[in-house]
Design a protein around this motif. Structure first.
Motif, PDB file in Angstrom:
ATOM      1  N   HIS A 106       0.849  -1.195   0.000  1.00 39.38           N
ATOM      2  CA  HIS A 106       0.000   0.000   0.000  1.00 39.38           C
ATOM      3  C   HIS A 106       0.881   1.240   0.000  1.00 39.38           C
ATOM      4  N   LEU A 107       0.697   2.113  -0.984  1.00 40.71           N
ATOM      5  CA  LEU A 107       1.549   3.294  -1.122  1.00 40.71           C
ATOM      6  C   LEU A 107       1.124   4.374  -0.128  1.00 40.71           C
ATOM      7  N   ASN A 108       1.977   4.600   0.860  1.00 43.05           N
ATOM      8  CA  ASN A 108       1.767   5.658   1.849  1.00 43.05           C
ATOM      9  C   ASN A 108       2.709   6.802   1.475  1.00 43.05           C
ATOM     10  N   ILE A 109       2.188   7.753   0.699  1.00 42.55           N
ATOM     11  CA  ILE A 109       3.021   8.799   0.097  1.00 42.55           C
ATOM     12  C   ILE A 109       2.981  10.060   0.957  1.00 42.55           C
ATOM     13  N   LEU A 110       4.166  10.531   1.336  1.00 44.74           N
ATOM     14  CA  LEU A 110       4.278  11.681   2.234  1.00 44.74           C
ATOM     15  C   LEU A 110       5.173  12.754   1.631  1.00 44.74           C
ATOM     16  N   ASN A 111       4.966  13.990   2.075  1.00 44.86           N
ATOM     17  CA  ASN A 111       5.961  15.033   1.848  1.00 44.86           C
ATOM     18  C   ASN A 111       6.309  15.642   3.203  1.00 44.86           C
ATOM     19  N   ASN A 112       6.951  16.788   3.214  1.00 43.61           N
ATOM     20  CA  ASN A 112       7.470  17.326   4.476  1.00 43.61           C
ATOM     21  C   ASN A 112       6.413  17.882   5.416  1.00 43.61           C
ATOM     22  N   PHE A 113       5.162  17.956   4.965  1.00 45.48           N
ATOM     23  CA  PHE A 113       4.145  18.482   5.884  1.00 45.48           C
ATOM     24  C   PHE A 113       2.803  17.775   5.771  1.00 45.48           C
ATOM     25  N   SER A 114       2.782  16.587   5.181  1.00 46.05           N
ATOM     26  CA  SER A 114       1.528  15.823   5.084  1.00 46.05           C
ATOM     27  C   SER A 114       1.332  14.985   6.345  1.00 46.05           C
ATOM     28  N   TYR A 115       0.797  15.633   7.368  1.00 48.44           N
ATOM     29  CA  TYR A 115       0.588  14.985   8.658  1.00 48.44           C
ATOM     30  C   TYR A 115      -0.797  15.342   9.196  1.00 48.44           C
ATOM     31  N   VAL A 116      -1.087  14.828  10.371  1.00 52.63           N
ATOM     32  CA  VAL A 116      -2.313  15.187  11.083  1.00 52.63           C
ATOM     33  C   VAL A 116      -1.948  16.224  12.139  1.00 52.63           C
ATOM     34  N   TYR A 117      -2.653  17.346  12.126  1.00 53.72           N
ATOM     35  CA  TYR A 117      -2.317  18.477  12.986  1.00 53.72           C
ATOM     36  C   TYR A 117      -3.400  18.710  14.036  1.00 53.72           C
ATOM     37  N   THR A 118      -2.941  19.128  15.208  1.00 52.59           N
ATOM     38  CA  THR A 118      -3.847  19.453  16.309  1.00 52.59           C
ATOM     39  C   THR A 118      -4.114  20.957  16.313  1.00 52.59           C
ATOM     40  N   PRO A 119      -5.387  21.361  16.354  1.00 49.40           N
ATOM     41  CA  PRO A 119      -5.694  22.798  16.318  1.00 49.40           C
ATOM     42  C   PRO A 119      -5.447  23.486  17.657  1.00 49.40           C
ATOM     43  N   SER A 120      -5.131  24.776  17.571  1.00 47.01           N
ATOM     44  CA  SER A 120      -4.969  25.607  18.761  1.00 47.01           C
ATOM     45  C   SER A 120      -5.593  26.968  18.470  1.00 47.01           C
ATOM     46  N   GLY A 121      -6.661  27.269  19.158  1.00 51.44           N
ATOM     47  CA  GLY A 121      -7.330  28.552  18.963  1.00 51.44           C
ATOM     48  C   GLY A 121      -7.959  28.707  17.594  1.00 51.44           C
ATOM     49  N   ASN A 165       5.375  27.577  -0.232  1.00 47.29           N
ATOM     50  CA  ASN A 165       6.260  28.314  -1.130  1.00 47.29           C
ATOM     51  C   ASN A 165       7.687  28.334  -0.596  1.00 47.29           C
ATOM     52  N   SER A 166       8.616  28.793  -1.429  1.00 48.96           N
ATOM     53  CA  SER A 166      10.034  28.786  -1.056  1.00 48.96           C
ATOM     54  C   SER A 166      10.328  29.673   0.150  1.00 48.96           C
ATOM     55  N   ASP A 167       9.465  30.674   0.409  1.00 49.12           N
ATOM     56  CA  ASP A 167       9.664  31.549   1.567  1.00 49.12           C
ATOM     57  C   ASP A 167       8.860  31.096   2.782  1.00 49.12           C
ATOM     58  N   SER A 168       8.347  29.855   2.730  1.00 49.16           N
ATOM     59  CA  SER A 168       7.586  29.229   3.827  1.00 49.16           C
ATOM     60  C   SER A 168       6.178  29.792   3.989  1.00 49.16           C
ATOM     61  N   ASN A 192      -0.253  33.134   7.306  1.00 50.91           N
ATOM     62  CA  ASN A 192      -0.370  32.007   6.386  1.00 50.91           C
ATOM     63  C   ASN A 192       1.029  31.490   6.065  1.00 50.91           C
ATOM     64  N   ARG A 193       1.550  30.673   6.960  1.00 53.40           N
ATOM     65  CA  ARG A 193       2.917  30.202   6.779  1.00 53.40           C
ATOM     66  C   ARG A 193       3.151  28.912   7.560  1.00 53.40           C
ATOM     67  N   ILE A 194       4.277  28.280   7.264  1.00 49.77           N
ATOM     68  CA  ILE A 194       4.680  27.049   7.934  1.00 49.77           C
ATOM     69  C   ILE A 194       6.026  27.272   8.608  1.00 49.77           C
ATOM     70  N   SER A 195       6.223  26.653   9.755  1.00 45.92           N
ATOM     71  CA  SER A 195       7.532  26.684  10.420  1.00 45.92           C
ATOM     72  C   SER A 195       7.825  25.293  10.966  1.00 45.92           C
ATOM     73  N   ILE A 196       9.099  24.910  10.898  1.00 42.82           N
ATOM     74  CA  ILE A 196       9.525  23.587  11.351  1.00 42.82           C
ATOM     75  C   ILE A 196      10.708  23.753  12.298  1.00 42.82           C
ATOM     76  N   SER A 197      10.620  23.150  13.467  1.00 46.07           N
ATOM     77  CA  SER A 197      11.708  23.217  14.441  1.00 46.07           C
ATOM     78  C   SER A 197      12.003  21.816  14.965  1.00 46.07           C
ATOM     79  N   GLU A 198      13.224  21.624  15.451  1.00 50.40           N
ATOM     80  CA  GLU A 198      13.628  20.318  15.977  1.00 50.40           C
ATOM     81  C   GLU A 198      14.288  20.495  17.339  1.00 50.40           C
ATOM     82  N   SER A 199      13.816  19.723  18.315  1.00 50.92           N
ATOM     83  CA  SER A 199      14.344  19.799  19.679  1.00 50.92           C
ATOM     84  C   SER A 199      14.999  18.472  20.043  1.00 50.92           C
TER      85      SER A 199
END
Length: 333
Positions: free
Chosen positions: A176-191, A244-247, A269-276
């Motif tokens: 079964h093809l489980n195709i992902l990219n860098n932000f295809s996830y399930v997100y939890t809402p806040s506010g 977009n290229s500028d996030s 309207n933007r995305i940010s990614i951080s790693e801890s």
């Protein structure tokens, strides 16, 4: 005198024990010599058999390679090369769909089209003398897929040059093809809020998780905020979200008449990614992806009344990863 008799008895017992151990050792040795080199019939199988989720990261050019393990069972060392033929088995997918979903054909998995994959060497693979397995490379062209469908590639070991093909449940696999990219996830809402008119005081809190599904390297699809996956008219409100290229995020409606448009400025309207990094476990860390969204569209009520709807909120996804010595993710959950 008593001590002498005791010592003689002890010596006799020791002799009997040594004699018993000698006979036991000879018996075991004789049994081992009688054992054949091969205790089982050698059979060629697909190591990852049954229904398998095949995780594929969508690359920029849409082409990705993976490997399928073809192995041989048995207890003895393989004394010669064995060639195996792997082929597609559509009937296996047909049977699986019917057994799992019966007549609910809307849920059936789709057979991966022939022009979307290539089996290395036309599916022929050789397990070399002395080895226990061989790898079959499969190349996928994800750019050819209809990403609104759920694909499966059914494979089986159909023939071998020597020994036997494994039983059906071991020689067949449904990938079964489980195709992902860098932000295809399930997100939890806040506010998150759904504004049902131009009045900022007229809103409904949105607490449902946001699911983004891959369309290509930097684009996902989702249902517009305020629309549930169980709504009968949900397909009318499918939105494409592009990073977009500028996030910043761009939105495109699959149905133009819903008048989709971004609201606010780029910061909304933007995305940010951080790693801890984990301070206790080496190479373990948590990657947090945050989406900020603010857009509006025309929603038509079940009674047929159109009205302006705005959706705004922050959404986060946390996933734990382990990296190898080169920094590549080797495990994720």
């Amino acid at each position: 005198m008593g001590t002498l008799i005791f010592n003689l008895n002890m010596m006799k017992m020791m002799k009997y024990r040594l004699l018993f151990l000698y006979i036991l050792g000879m018996t075991v040795a004789a049994c081992n010599n009688d054992l054949p080199d091969e205790l089982f019939v050698k059979r060629v199988v697909i190591a990852e058999n049954g229904f398998q989720d095949l995780r594929l990261e969508y690359p920029e050019d849409g082409t990705v390679n993976t490997q399928i393990t073809i192995s041989i069972s048995g207890t003895s060392v393989l004394s010669k090369d064995v060639e195996a033929q792997v082929k597609v088995c559509p009937d296996t997918l047909d049977d699986y769909n019917y057994e799992r979903f019966v007549q609910d054909t809307m849920l059936y998995y789709t057979l991966l089209p022939e022009d979307c994959y290539t089996l290395e060497n036309e599916g022929k693979v050789t397990i070399k003398k002395g080895d226990e397995y061989a790898l079959l490379s499969v190349q996928f062209d994800l750019s050819r897929l209809d990403m609104f469908k759920d694909y499966v590639l059914p494979l089986e070991v159909s023939s071998v040059s020597d020994y036997e093909v494994g039983e059906p449940k071991y020689r067949k696999a449904l990938f079964h093809l489980n195709i992902l990219n860098n932000f295809s996830y399930v997100y939890t809402p806040s506010g998150a809020k759904v504004y049902n008119s131009g009045d900022n005081d007229d809103y409904t809190a949105w607490t449902t998780d946001l699911t983004l599904s891959t369309l290509n390297y930097n684009t996902c699809r989702m249902y517009a905020g305020g629309v549930y996956e169980t709504d009968t008219d949900r397909d009318k409100y499918v939105i494409q979200v592009t990073v977009n290229s500028d996030s910043t995020l761009s939105y495109t409606a699959m149905t133009p008449e819903i008048n989709l448009m971004a609201e606010g400025d780029a910061s909304q309207n933007r995305i940010s990614i951080s790693e801890s990094p984990d301070l206790l476990v080496q190479n373990k860390s948590v990657i947090t992806t945050t989406l900020k969204m603010n857009y509006s569209y025309t929603y038509t009520s079940p009674e047929g009344y159109p009205y302006h709807r705005r959706f705004e909120g922050t959404f986060t996804n946390d996933r734990t990863v382990f990296r190898d010595k080169d920094g590549n993710i080797r495990e994720e959950w």
